[in-house]
Write a protein that holds these residues in place. Sequence first.
Motif, PDB file in Angstrom:
ATOM      1  N   ALA A  14       2.532   5.345 -12.671  1.00 57.51           N
ATOM      2  CA  ALA A  14       3.088   3.874 -12.392  1.00 57.51           C
ATOM      3  C   ALA A  14       2.300   3.166 -11.404  1.00 57.51           C
ATOM      4  CB  ALA A  14       4.331   3.748 -11.858  1.00 57.51           C
ATOM      5  N   ALA A  15       1.798   1.768 -11.675  1.00 60.55           N
ATOM      6  CA  ALA A  15       1.164   1.058 -10.840  1.00 60.55           C
ATOM      7  C   ALA A  15       1.459   1.071  -9.281  1.00 60.55           C
ATOM      8  CB  ALA A  15       1.011  -0.283 -11.266  1.00 60.55           C
TER       9      ALA A  15
ATOM     10  N   VAL B 252       1.844  -4.581  -7.286  1.00 58.85           N
ATOM     11  CA  VAL B 252       2.356  -5.486  -8.358  1.00 58.85           C
ATOM     12  C   VAL B 252       1.241  -6.008  -8.917  1.00 58.85           C
ATOM     13  CG1 VAL B 252       3.506  -7.715  -8.627  1.00 58.85           C
ATOM     14  CG2 VAL B 252       4.480  -6.236  -7.100  1.00 58.85           C
ATOM     15  N   GLY B 253       1.213  -6.449 -10.267  1.00 61.09           N
ATOM     16  CA  GLY B 253       0.113  -6.951 -11.139  1.00 61.09           C
ATOM     17  C   GLY B 253      -0.925  -5.768 -11.741  1.00 61.09           C
ATOM     18  N   GLN B 254      -0.829  -4.606 -11.140  1.00 56.82           N
ATOM     19  CA  GLN B 254      -1.661  -3.501 -11.577  1.00 56.82           C
ATOM     20  C   GLN B 254      -0.870  -3.058 -12.772  1.00 56.82           C
ATOM     21  OE1 GLN B 254      -2.252  -0.796  -8.485  1.00 56.82           O
ATOM     22  NE2 GLN B 254      -4.251  -1.565  -7.952  1.00 56.82           N
ATOM     23  N   SER B 255      -1.457  -2.368 -13.757  1.00 60.08           N
ATOM     24  CA  SER B 255      -1.149  -1.907 -14.907  1.00 60.08           C
ATOM     25  C   SER B 255      -0.871  -0.213 -14.786  1.00 60.08           C
ATOM     26  CB  SER B 255      -1.878  -2.194 -16.218  1.00 60.08           C
ATOM     27  OG  SER B 255      -3.156  -1.646 -16.058  1.00 60.08           O
TER      28      SER B 255
ATOM     29  N   GLY C 131       1.896  12.019  -4.462  1.00 59.42           N
ATOM     30  CA  GLY C 131       2.635  11.967  -3.048  1.00 59.42           C
ATOM     31  C   GLY C 131       4.038  11.351  -3.175  1.00 59.42           C
ATOM     32  N   PRO C 132       4.803  11.459  -1.969  1.00 57.16           N
ATOM     33  CA  PRO C 132       6.192  10.934  -1.967  1.00 57.16           C
ATOM     34  C   PRO C 132       6.184   9.536  -2.728  1.00 57.16           C
ATOM     35  CG  PRO C 132       5.889  11.889  -0.018  1.00 57.16           C
ATOM     36  CD  PRO C 132       4.470  11.777  -0.824  1.00 57.16           C
ATOM     37  N   GLY C 133       6.950   8.913  -3.485  1.00 60.04           N
ATOM     38  CA  GLY C 133       7.187   7.861  -4.096  1.00 60.04           C
ATOM     39  C   GLY C 133       6.355   7.474  -5.211  1.00 60.04           C
ATOM     40  N   SER C 134       5.559   8.423  -5.606  1.00 72.11           N
ATOM     41  CA  SER C 134       4.714   8.422  -6.990  1.00 72.11           C
ATOM     42  C   SER C 134       5.736   8.431  -7.946  1.00 72.11           C
ATOM     43  CB  SER C 134       3.593   9.570  -7.012  1.00 72.11           C
ATOM     44  OG  SER C 134       2.711   9.461  -5.999  1.00 72.11           O
TER      45      SER C 134
END
Length: 69
Positions: free
Chosen positions: A12-13, A16-19, A52-55
């Motif tokens: 995931a990006a 915001v705005g990244q693909s 990492g965490p949150g990936s």
Amino acid sequence: MEARVGDRITMAAEHVGQSTREGVIREVKGEGGAPPYVVEWADGHTGLIHPGPGSVLRCQHPDDEPAAG
């Protein structure tokens, strides 16, 4: 996360705005399928990732796909 060589990976990006980024795992460096992974990205670049965490990652191995028919 447990991955195998040949798995397709979607990351995931981060902003915001990244693909999203998509690639294929070429090498698993951790034990039992754990990170880090060497990934060949769709744009042709290869890099080492250690999520990492949150990936947010999704791995799918070609053998796990349902047969077309």
